[in-house]
Scaffold this active site. Sequence first.
Site, PDB file in Angstrom:
ATOM      1  N   LYS A 177       9.374  -3.887  -4.862  1.00  0.00           N
ATOM      2  CA  LYS A 177       9.878  -2.973  -3.835  1.00  0.00           C
ATOM      3  C   LYS A 177       8.824  -2.880  -2.717  1.00  0.00           C
ATOM      4  O   LYS A 177       7.777  -2.256  -2.866  1.00  0.00           O
ATOM      5  CB  LYS A 177      10.136  -1.574  -4.408  1.00  0.00           C
ATOM      6  CG  LYS A 177      10.678  -0.622  -3.344  1.00  0.00           C
ATOM      7  CD  LYS A 177       9.871   0.633  -3.342  1.00  0.00           C
ATOM      8  CE  LYS A 177       9.720   1.444  -2.123  1.00  0.00           C
ATOM      9  NZ  LYS A 177       9.822   0.991  -0.795  1.00  0.00           N
ATOM     10  N   GLY A 230      -0.921   2.397  -2.153  1.00  0.00           N
ATOM     11  CA  GLY A 230      -0.354   3.321  -1.173  1.00  0.00           C
ATOM     12  C   GLY A 230      -1.161   4.596  -1.131  1.00  0.00           C
ATOM     13  O   GLY A 230      -2.357   4.610  -1.433  1.00  0.00           O
ATOM     14  N   SER A 231      -0.480   5.677  -0.786  1.00  0.00           N
ATOM     15  CA  SER A 231      -1.168   6.960  -0.602  1.00  0.00           C
ATOM     16  C   SER A 231      -1.517   7.605  -1.939  1.00  0.00           C
ATOM     17  O   SER A 231      -0.877   7.331  -2.962  1.00  0.00           O
ATOM     18  CB  SER A 231      -0.252   7.900   0.179  1.00  0.00           C
ATOM     19  OG  SER A 231       0.921   8.117  -0.554  1.00  0.00           O
ATOM     20  N   GLU A 252      -3.956   1.490  -6.379  1.00  0.00           N
ATOM     21  CA  GLU A 252      -4.966   1.342  -5.322  1.00  0.00           C
ATOM     22  C   GLU A 252      -4.594   2.326  -4.229  1.00  0.00           C
ATOM     23  O   GLU A 252      -3.504   2.247  -3.664  1.00  0.00           O
ATOM     24  CB  GLU A 252      -4.985  -0.088  -4.769  1.00  0.00           C
ATOM     25  CG  GLU A 252      -5.542  -1.111  -5.737  1.00  0.00           C
ATOM     26  CD  GLU A 252      -6.992  -0.867  -6.147  1.00  0.00           C
ATOM     27  OE1 GLU A 252      -7.697  -0.148  -5.420  1.00  0.00           O
ATOM     28  OE2 GLU A 252      -7.397  -1.359  -7.203  1.00  0.00           O
ATOM     29  N   CYS A 286      -7.012   0.564   4.180  1.00  0.00           N
ATOM     30  CA  CYS A 286      -7.694   1.424   3.213  1.00  0.00           C
ATOM     31  C   CYS A 286      -9.191   1.152   3.247  1.00  0.00           C
ATOM     32  O   CYS A 286      -9.994   1.994   2.862  1.00  0.00           O
ATOM     33  CB  CYS A 286      -7.147   1.187   1.818  1.00  0.00           C
ATOM     34  SG  CYS A 286      -7.215  -0.531   1.352  1.00  0.00           S
ATOM     35  N   GLN A 333       3.279   7.707  12.414  1.00  0.00           N
ATOM     36  CA  GLN A 333       1.846   7.441  12.276  1.00  0.00           C
ATOM     37  C   GLN A 333       1.135   7.724  13.606  1.00  0.00           C
ATOM     38  O   GLN A 333       0.029   8.277  13.620  1.00  0.00           O
ATOM     39  CB  GLN A 333       1.639   5.974  11.847  1.00  0.00           C
ATOM     40  CG  GLN A 333       0.191   5.611  11.559  1.00  0.00           C
ATOM     41  CD  GLN A 333      -0.411   6.276  10.326  1.00  0.00           C
ATOM     42  OE1 GLN A 333       0.243   6.404   9.305  1.00  0.00           O
ATOM     43  NE2 GLN A 333      -1.652   6.736  10.438  1.00  0.00           N
ATOM     44  N   GLU A 385      -8.381  10.849   4.993  1.00  0.00           N
ATOM     45  CA  GLU A 385      -8.102   9.494   5.465  1.00  0.00           C
ATOM     46  C   GLU A 385      -7.165   9.589   6.664  1.00  0.00           C
ATOM     47  O   GLU A 385      -6.096  10.186   6.575  1.00  0.00           O
ATOM     48  CB  GLU A 385      -7.435   8.690   4.348  1.00  0.00           C
ATOM     49  CG  GLU A 385      -7.197   7.257   4.765  1.00  0.00           C
ATOM     50  CD  GLU A 385      -6.540   6.437   3.671  1.00  0.00           C
ATOM     51  OE1 GLU A 385      -5.546   6.912   3.094  1.00  0.00           O
ATOM     52  OE2 GLU A 385      -7.020   5.324   3.406  1.00  0.00           O
TER      53      GLU A 385
HETATM   54  P1  TAP Z   1       2.926   5.460   0.632  1.00  0.00           P
HETATM   55  O1  TAP Z   1       3.683   6.384   1.466  1.00  0.00           O
HETATM   56  O2  TAP Z   1       2.272   5.979  -0.580  1.00  0.00           O
HETATM   57  O3  TAP Z   1       3.942   4.299   0.241  1.00  0.00           O
HETATM   58  C1  TAP Z   1       3.569   3.210  -0.562  1.00  0.00           C
HETATM   59  C2  TAP Z   1       4.798   2.660  -1.243  1.00  0.00           C
HETATM   60  O4  TAP Z   1       5.287   3.610  -2.205  1.00  0.00           O
HETATM   61  C3  TAP Z   1       5.960   2.397  -0.286  1.00  0.00           C
HETATM   62  O5  TAP Z   1       6.641   1.243  -0.707  1.00  0.00           O
HETATM   63  C4  TAP Z   1       6.800   3.641  -0.475  1.00  0.00           C
HETATM   64  O6  TAP Z   1       8.151   3.521  -0.103  1.00  0.00           O
HETATM   65  C5  TAP Z   1       6.665   3.840  -1.970  1.00  0.00           C
HETATM   66  N1  TAP Z   1       7.054   5.171  -2.439  1.00  0.00           N
HETATM   67  C6  TAP Z   1       7.109   6.333  -1.745  1.00  0.00           C
HETATM   68  N2  TAP Z   1       7.534   7.348  -2.548  1.00  0.00           N
HETATM   69  C7  TAP Z   1       7.738   6.809  -3.772  1.00  0.00           C
HETATM   70  C8  TAP Z   1       8.179   7.333  -5.014  1.00  0.00           C
HETATM   71  N3  TAP Z   1       8.496   8.626  -5.168  1.00  0.00           N
HETATM   72  N4  TAP Z   1       8.285   6.501  -6.069  1.00  0.00           N
HETATM   73  C9  TAP Z   1       7.968   5.189  -5.951  1.00  0.00           C
HETATM   74  N5  TAP Z   1       7.567   4.629  -4.790  1.00  0.00           N
HETATM   75  C10 TAP Z   1       7.439   5.423  -3.715  1.00  0.00           C
HETATM   76  O7  TAP Z   1       1.789   4.686   1.459  1.00  0.00           O
HETATM   77  P2  TAP Z   1       1.957   3.955   2.869  1.00  0.00           P
HETATM   78  O8  TAP Z   1       2.157   4.995   3.898  1.00  0.00           O
HETATM   79  O9  TAP Z   1       2.924   2.821   2.783  1.00  0.00           O
HETATM   80  O10 TAP Z   1       0.519   3.282   3.017  1.00  0.00           O
HETATM   81  C11 TAP Z   1      -0.561   3.983   3.479  1.00  0.00           C
HETATM   82  C12 TAP Z   1      -1.467   4.387   2.327  1.00  0.00           C
HETATM   83  O11 TAP Z   1      -1.743   3.270   1.503  1.00  0.00           O
HETATM   84  C13 TAP Z   1      -2.813   4.871   2.787  1.00  0.00           C
HETATM   85  O12 TAP Z   1      -3.134   6.054   2.128  1.00  0.00           O
HETATM   86  C14 TAP Z   1      -3.784   3.777   2.376  1.00  0.00           C
HETATM   87  O13 TAP Z   1      -5.075   4.138   2.098  1.00  0.00           O
HETATM   88  C15 TAP Z   1      -3.127   3.204   1.202  1.00  0.00           C
HETATM   89  N6  TAP Z   1      -3.531   1.814   1.038  1.00  0.00           N
HETATM   90  C16 TAP Z   1      -4.417   1.543   0.057  1.00  0.00           C
HETATM   91  C17 TAP Z   1      -4.840   0.243  -0.121  1.00  0.00           C
HETATM   92  C18 TAP Z   1      -5.807  -0.044  -1.218  1.00  0.00           C
HETATM   93  S1  TAP Z   1      -5.914  -1.542  -1.676  1.00  0.00           S
HETATM   94  N7  TAP Z   1      -6.521   0.881  -1.783  1.00  0.00           N
HETATM   95  C19 TAP Z   1      -4.354  -0.785   0.683  1.00  0.00           C
HETATM   96  C20 TAP Z   1      -3.451  -0.465   1.673  1.00  0.00           C
HETATM   97  C21 TAP Z   1      -3.035   0.860   1.834  1.00  0.00           C
HETATM   98  P3  TAP Z   1       8.585   3.780   1.438  1.00  0.00           P
HETATM   99  O14 TAP Z   1       8.416   2.477   2.069  1.00  0.00           O
HETATM  100  O15 TAP Z   1       9.972   4.226   1.389  1.00  0.00           O
HETATM  101  O16 TAP Z   1       7.681   4.815   1.992  1.00  0.00           O
END
Ligand code: TAP
Length: 484
Positions: A177, A230-231, A252, A286, A333, A385
């Site tokens: 997904k 993700g977050s 992560e 990240c 964002q 962050e």
């Molecule tokens: P999130 O909002 O957490 O989304 C990540 C993924 O989880 C998306 O595919 C999202 O779907 C999905 N998701 C949301 N709610 C969910 C639920 N209830 N159950 C299962 N899946 C769910 O993060 P983002 O905004 O895409 O990315 C930004 C964050 O990622 C930042 O905090 C960043 O630090 C972190 N990040 C970390 C790393 C590493 S390697 N540590 C790398 C990149 C990013 P949707 O698409 O519908 O929102």
Amino acid sequence: MQPDQDGVRPNYIAGGWRPGPSARTNENPSDLDRPVGLYAHASAADVNDAIGAAREAAPGWGDAPATTRAAVLDAVAHELRARREELGRLLASEEGKTLSEGVAEVARAADIFRYYAARTLDPHGELIPSARPGVEVEVRRRPVGVVGVITPWNFPMAIPAWKIAPALAYGNTVVFKPADLVPGCAWELAAIVDRAGAPPGAFNLVMGSGSVVGEALVRHPGVDAVTFTGSDRVGRHIAVRAAERLAKVQLELGGKNAVIVLDDADLDTAVALVTQGAFFSTGQRCTASSRIIVTPGIHDRFVTALAERTRALRVGHALDPDTEIGPVVDDGQLEKDLEYVRIGKDEGATPLVEGSPVQRGTRGHYLSPTLFVDTHPSMRINREETFAPIASVIRVSGYDEALAIANDTEYGLVGAIVTTSLAYADHFKRHAQVGMTMVNLATAGQEYQAPFGGAKASSYGPREQGAYAKEFFTEVRTSYVKAG
Ligand code: TAP
């Protein structure tokens, strides 16, 4: 596979393309008047079908000769590499990073698939001497089963690759997904895996929101392991859901990464790597450098040079070859980024360079970078962050204070030090509370063959990437054998 007659790109389930109950427009943050395309959303029933298909395919794929899995991964690597320019454009168009960053990310995804194609041939067992005569103790690594892969929007090709490639290499089947903001790369990857000859069900793509598709995946008893980037908010929720049914989980999460610049640092090196780490990829990493901790002997020279470089950064259309910083991914964002600029000012930080929305030839989410100075470690801009092109400088009296401040965060992904002193560099490597340290290098720029992950609230579960990935994507079976 082409889009269906309504121009919607479908999900990929059980080796076939399946339309969803609804579709979403994939926006182009550089040009809101020219969307990237229409992509299907999966229903919860579609997710169940994908998991069913993955379960059915799991024994065959897990027991297939390693060379069969290697051939599929190698074919994926080959097509990604051959099409890196085209797919890099798609990536830059849907995520907003620059074309060169997009092409490099696709090339990296190709390298990851090629690397894990080779890993399929690694030995994955050992013999342990028994205390009893005639007995042998074998340890064998087996696939975990069905892996749910949930990824964020900021690396739409590399992060899926570094989860999907090892999952498949070690004999698991996958239900993927992607983030709802970036289905384009995910869809192309599914088409490539299909052409590479993966058997039906070994790999499935279900696009859509986290609340529907993500939830259905995480809660399903047929998913043996979930790997998520993700977050922290969503990560913690997923960890609880996985724990409820004792599924394996790997998270992560965020970072609040520090760069320490010491008096003896080479000034040009320090400015270049902070610019790279803080502002490139629009700060949406990240691994971004957000707290720049600087000692007094270099502080003023460093801040002057960094401000000059920051002002000169070229913000523009992701596909314009002159652009150094592409647009922010979406309006939500952008609003969040601007809110952090306001918060920093309200808290008393000095915006030596103040970021603001900028107009370009096309309608997009363009934002110039921000450099705060005179900041205090307790300010929100130094604790939360931002995921924005914002860097803040903290002035300290010396190395000891710098290290204490660098460690004063709930996160622990990566930390960097800029110094010509071997003693400080070595001390930092041993005492920084992070999963990865960099010496005279930017906080971003990790390599796929080495373990990736953080300490504290940045990561949970076994490391990703390199040969360490097998800790998550396999489980150990111990057999006691006595001949006859
Ligand atoms: P999130 O909002 O957490 O989304 C990540 C993924 O989880 C998306 O595919 C999202 O779907 C999905 N998701 C949301 N709610 C969910 C639920 N209830 N159950 C299962 N899946 C769910 O993060 P983002 O905004 O895409 O990315 C930004 C964050 O990622 C930042 O905090 C960043 O630090 C972190 N990040 C970390 C790393 C590493 S390697 N540590 C790398 C990149 C990013 P949707 O698409 O519908 O929102």
